[in-house]
Design a protein around this motif. Structure first.
Motif, mmCIF file in Angstrom:
data_model
loop_
_atom_site.group_PDB
_atom_site.id
_atom_site.type_symbol
_atom_site.label_atom_id
_atom_site.label_comp_id
_atom_site.label_asym_id
_atom_site.label_seq_id
_atom_site.Cartn_x
_atom_site.Cartn_y
_atom_site.Cartn_z
ATOM 1 N N GLY A 6 60.851 16.671 38.290
ATOM 2 C CA GLY A 6 60.821 15.977 37.010
ATOM 3 C C GLY A 6 61.455 14.622 37.064
ATOM 4 N N LYS A 7 61.462 13.942 35.936
ATOM 5 C CA LYS A 7 62.011 12.604 35.870
ATOM 6 C C LYS A 7 63.518 12.651 35.686
ATOM 7 C CE LYS A 7 58.088 9.952 34.709
ATOM 8 N NZ LYS A 7 57.672 8.718 34.138
ATOM 9 N N ASP A 10 65.756 12.475 32.129
ATOM 10 C CA ASP A 10 64.978 12.850 30.950
ATOM 11 C C ASP A 10 65.590 14.112 30.362
ATOM 12 O OD1 ASP A 10 63.028 13.879 29.137
ATOM 13 O OD2 ASP A 10 61.496 12.705 30.156
ATOM 14 N N ARG A 12 64.493 16.170 28.362
ATOM 15 C CA ARG A 12 63.527 17.251 28.182
ATOM 16 C C ARG A 12 63.291 18.029 29.470
ATOM 17 N NH1 ARG A 12 58.736 13.579 26.310
ATOM 18 N NH2 ARG A 12 59.565 12.523 28.129
ATOM 19 N N TRP A 13 63.723 17.461 30.615
ATOM 20 C CA TRP A 13 63.423 18.055 31.905
ATOM 21 C C TRP A 13 63.910 19.487 32.064
ATOM 22 C CZ3 TRP A 13 60.379 18.709 35.657
ATOM 23 C CH2 TRP A 13 60.792 19.336 36.833
ATOM 24 N N PHE A 16 61.586 21.911 30.318
ATOM 25 C CA PHE A 16 60.271 21.861 30.940
ATOM 26 C C PHE A 16 60.296 22.595 32.285
ATOM 27 C CE2 PHE A 16 56.996 19.938 33.605
ATOM 28 C CZ PHE A 16 55.903 19.915 32.753
ATOM 29 N N PRO A 27 65.479 16.770 39.687
ATOM 30 C CA PRO A 27 64.554 15.781 39.134
ATOM 31 C C PRO A 27 64.429 14.558 40.037
ATOM 32 C CG PRO A 27 66.626 15.650 37.978
ATOM 33 C CD PRO A 27 66.734 16.811 38.944
ATOM 34 N N ILE A 53 57.097 13.869 31.799
ATOM 35 C CA ILE A 53 58.297 14.539 32.282
ATOM 36 C C ILE A 53 58.205 14.820 33.770
ATOM 37 C CG2 ILE A 53 59.702 16.624 32.097
ATOM 38 C CD1 ILE A 53 58.828 16.809 29.192
ATOM 39 N N TRP A 68 50.359 13.667 36.313
ATOM 40 C CA TRP A 68 51.541 13.563 35.462
ATOM 41 C C TRP A 68 51.336 14.477 34.269
ATOM 42 C CZ3 TRP A 68 49.172 9.445 37.772
ATOM 43 C CH2 TRP A 68 49.944 8.647 38.596
ATOM 44 N N SER A 70 53.456 16.359 30.573
ATOM 45 C CA SER A 70 54.626 16.549 29.713
ATOM 46 C C SER A 70 54.253 17.445 28.546
ATOM 47 C CB SER A 70 55.163 15.210 29.194
ATOM 48 O OG SER A 70 54.253 14.620 28.310
#
Length: 167
Positions: A6-7, A10, A12-13, A16, A27, A53, A68, A70
């Motif tokens: 993931g990023k 972030d 939200r990672w 997710f 990430p 994400i 990609w 999210s």
């Protein structure tokens, strides 16, 4: 495709990652572009898409793909962008993408059109996959690009297509 990191940064990672069985402690900034591309078939996206994400890359002897994503893939807000570059000397003109041997989705009944300044085949969505839009074009003899976007990205499809460069 393999599990995607993931990023970094972030918020939200973690959620997710947990939902997809990924490592929340690992990430990165997106797809790893250091993978070797098929001979004579290097390509890139002009800039990393924003608001995603996770990302992943798949490299095969005649193809490589960036993806990609999210959000929750059961939601109508799910964002997915998938770019495939296929290297096959038998693919020379747009009509070749209608042949059953073309392995990037069913383009036999696709409509020809202009997207992002390119002449492309636009796949007519079926009932099962109406939340996705697919386009494909012959970049040059033996090199085809296929792009799939989810519904929230339909309006950006032209910009995405225009921003793809294949070397």
């Amino acid at each position: 495709m393999p599990a995607a990191p993931g990023k970094a940064g972030d918020p939200r990672w973690p959620a997710f990652a947990a939902g997809y069985g990924l490592d929340p402690a690992a990430p990165t900034t997106g797809p790893d572009r250091r993978h070797a591309h098929p001979e004579g078939c290097a390509g890139k996206i002009c800039s990393d898409p924003k608001g995603f994400i996770a990302g992943q890359v798949r490299v095969e002897p005649k193809e490589y793909a960036y993806q990609w994503m999210s959000g929750d893939d059961t939601s109508d807000k799910y964002r997915n962008l998938w770019v495939r570059i296929i290297c096959d000397p038998s693919l020379v003109k747009l009509a070749d993408l209608r042949k059953p041997s073309f392995d990037s989705g069913e383009f036999a009944k696709a409509e020809q059109g202009k997207v992002g300044g390119r002449t492309v085949l636009v796949k007519v969505p079926n009932k099962e996959f109406r939340a996705f839009r697919d386009v494909a074009w012959v970049e040059r003899k033996g090199v085809v690009v296929s792009v799939t976007v989810s519904q929230p990205l339909f309006a950006d499809l032209g910009k995405v297509v225009k921003g793809i460069q294949v070397k």
